[in-house]
Every structure is written in structure tokens, then in C-alpha cells.
Design a protein around this motif. Structure first.
Motif, short mmCIF file in Angstrom:
data_model
loop_
_atom_site.label_atom_id
_atom_site.label_comp_id
_atom_site.label_asym_id
_atom_site.label_seq_id
_atom_site.Cartn_x
_atom_site.Cartn_y
_atom_site.Cartn_z
N ARG A 15 0.75 -1.25 -0.03
CA ARG A 15 0.11 0.01 -0.01
C ARG A 15 0.91 1.38 -0.04
O ARG A 15 0.54 2.23 -0.63
CB ARG A 15 -0.89 0.21 1.36
N THR A 18 2.25 1.51 -3.47
CA THR A 18 1.17 2.08 -4.37
C THR A 18 0.62 3.39 -4.22
O THR A 18 0.52 4.20 -5.12
CB THR A 18 -0.19 1.30 -4.06
N ARG A 19 0.92 3.96 -3.14
CA ARG A 19 0.43 5.36 -2.56
C ARG A 19 1.53 6.43 -3.30
O ARG A 19 1.50 7.25 -3.84
CB ARG A 19 0.72 5.77 -1.17
N ILE A 22 0.70 6.68 -6.73
CA ILE A 22 -0.22 7.71 -7.04
C ILE A 22 0.44 9.00 -6.99
O ILE A 22 0.14 9.83 -8.08
CB ILE A 22 -1.32 7.57 -6.03
N VAL A 45 -7.77 3.05 -8.99
CA VAL A 45 -7.48 3.34 -7.34
C VAL A 45 -8.73 3.24 -6.70
O VAL A 45 -8.78 2.77 -5.46
CB VAL A 45 -6.68 4.49 -7.26
N TRP A 84 -6.97 7.42 0.59
CA TRP A 84 -5.80 6.26 0.55
C TRP A 84 -5.34 6.24 2.10
O TRP A 84 -5.45 4.97 2.69
CB TRP A 84 -4.80 6.44 -0.30
N GLU A 128 -4.59 -5.35 -6.09
CA GLU A 128 -3.61 -3.90 -5.65
C GLU A 128 -2.15 -3.96 -6.73
O GLU A 128 -1.95 -3.09 -7.54
CB GLU A 128 -3.27 -3.70 -4.35
N ARG A 132 -1.26 -1.75 -10.00
CA ARG A 132 -0.01 -1.03 -9.86
C ARG A 132 0.72 -1.15 -11.03
O ARG A 132 1.38 -0.26 -11.72
CB ARG A 132 0.61 -1.28 -8.51
#
Length: 152
Positions: A15, A18-19, A22, A45, A84, A128, A132
Motif C-alpha cells: 500500500r 502504491t501510494r 499515485i 485506485v 488512501w 492491488e 499498480r
């Protein structure tokens, strides 16, 4: 083999990555760029946000939740990042309520997808990673170096 706390740490590592993916997107591209008919990364997302924390809550409470993949974000990446972060907090909160013996239980995630608690969580993580990966393709096509996938 792996403790629930270790699985959560692994998932939160994904996570976190993935942040950063973003964050790497230019605002306009995040909401509008796609290749080959795929969805924008913002749409992907929103799906991830609709699954992760709500799915964890469902596991923790035993109460079916509705899968909602459209979230009001006013085309602001900052709002998505805020959501998020809230989702990350919620996952940690609900995860603490899941008893180790529950991981083998049969469940029906979102009232639709049958499996075990383990399989649901692995789906949340795998989904996820899959999205991604699509975002990495988008970033490369935009000539943006994505974060290293192994830096979780």
C-alpha cells in the motif's frame, strides 16, 4: 507459516508503494490517461479503495458491506491520497479485530465472492499489485520513472 501481523506488514508495504505510484502521476494524467482501452489509474485506485478497508471491515465484523467503486474525489489527487491514508488507518483498525482462527473461515466477500478469509485478503493484495503494474506501464509511457517495485 506467516503470522497475521506479518501479512499485514507485507500488505501495508504494498500500500505504501502504491501510494508513491499515485504521487508520481501528474494530476491530469492520473484522472485522464489510459492505454488500450484500460481504465485510468484514478478509476483503478477507486476500485482498490472500495475493496481494501471495506473488505477488511467485513471480515472483522462479519457484516456484509456493499462494494462501492465510485468515490467522490472532485478530480483532486490530494483527495484520493487523503482517502488512501484513511483506508490504511481503517485496515489497521479492523485488522486488529480479526482473530487468528478466523483466517480459515469461509466467507462471501461483498456478498458475492466465496472463499476463505485468507483467500479474500490475498485477492485484495493481488488486485492491488495487478493495478499498480498497469500504473507502471502508464508512468513509463508518460516518460516518468516509477518507484522501484521492491522498495516496500
Amino acid at each position: 507459516m506467516i503470522k497475521p501481523s506479518q501479512l499485514l506488514e507485507h500488505w501495508q508495504g504494498h500500500r505504501s508503494l502504491t501510494r508513491r505510484v499515485i504521487e508520481a502521476f501528474p494530476e491530469d494524467a492520473f484522472f485522464n490517461y489510459s492505454i488500450g482501452g484500460m481504465r485510468t489509474f484514478a478509476d483503478m485506485v477507486m476500485e482498490l479503495l472500495g475493496i481494501a478497508a471495506p473488505g477488511t471491515k467485513e471480515i472483522a465484523t462479519g457484516k456484509t458491506v456493499q462494494l462501492i467503486e465510485k468515490i467522490n474525489h472532485n478530480n483532486q489527487k490530494a483527495k484520493i491520497l487523503e482517502l488512501w491514508d484513511k483506508s490504511t488507518y481503517d485496515i489497521n483498525t479492523y485488522w486488529a479485530q480479526i482473530k487468528p482462527e478466523q483466517f480459515q473461515d469461509s466467507i462471501k466477500s461483498f456478498g458475492q465472492f466465496e472463499g476463505t478469509v485468507w483467500s479474500a485478503i490475498f485477492y485484495f493484495i493481488d488486485n492491488e499489485i495487478h493495478h499498480r503494474g498497469q500504473a507502471y506501464v502508464y508512468l513509463r509511457a508518460l516518460n516518468i520513472e516509477p518507484p522501484f517495485f521492491y522498495e516496500r
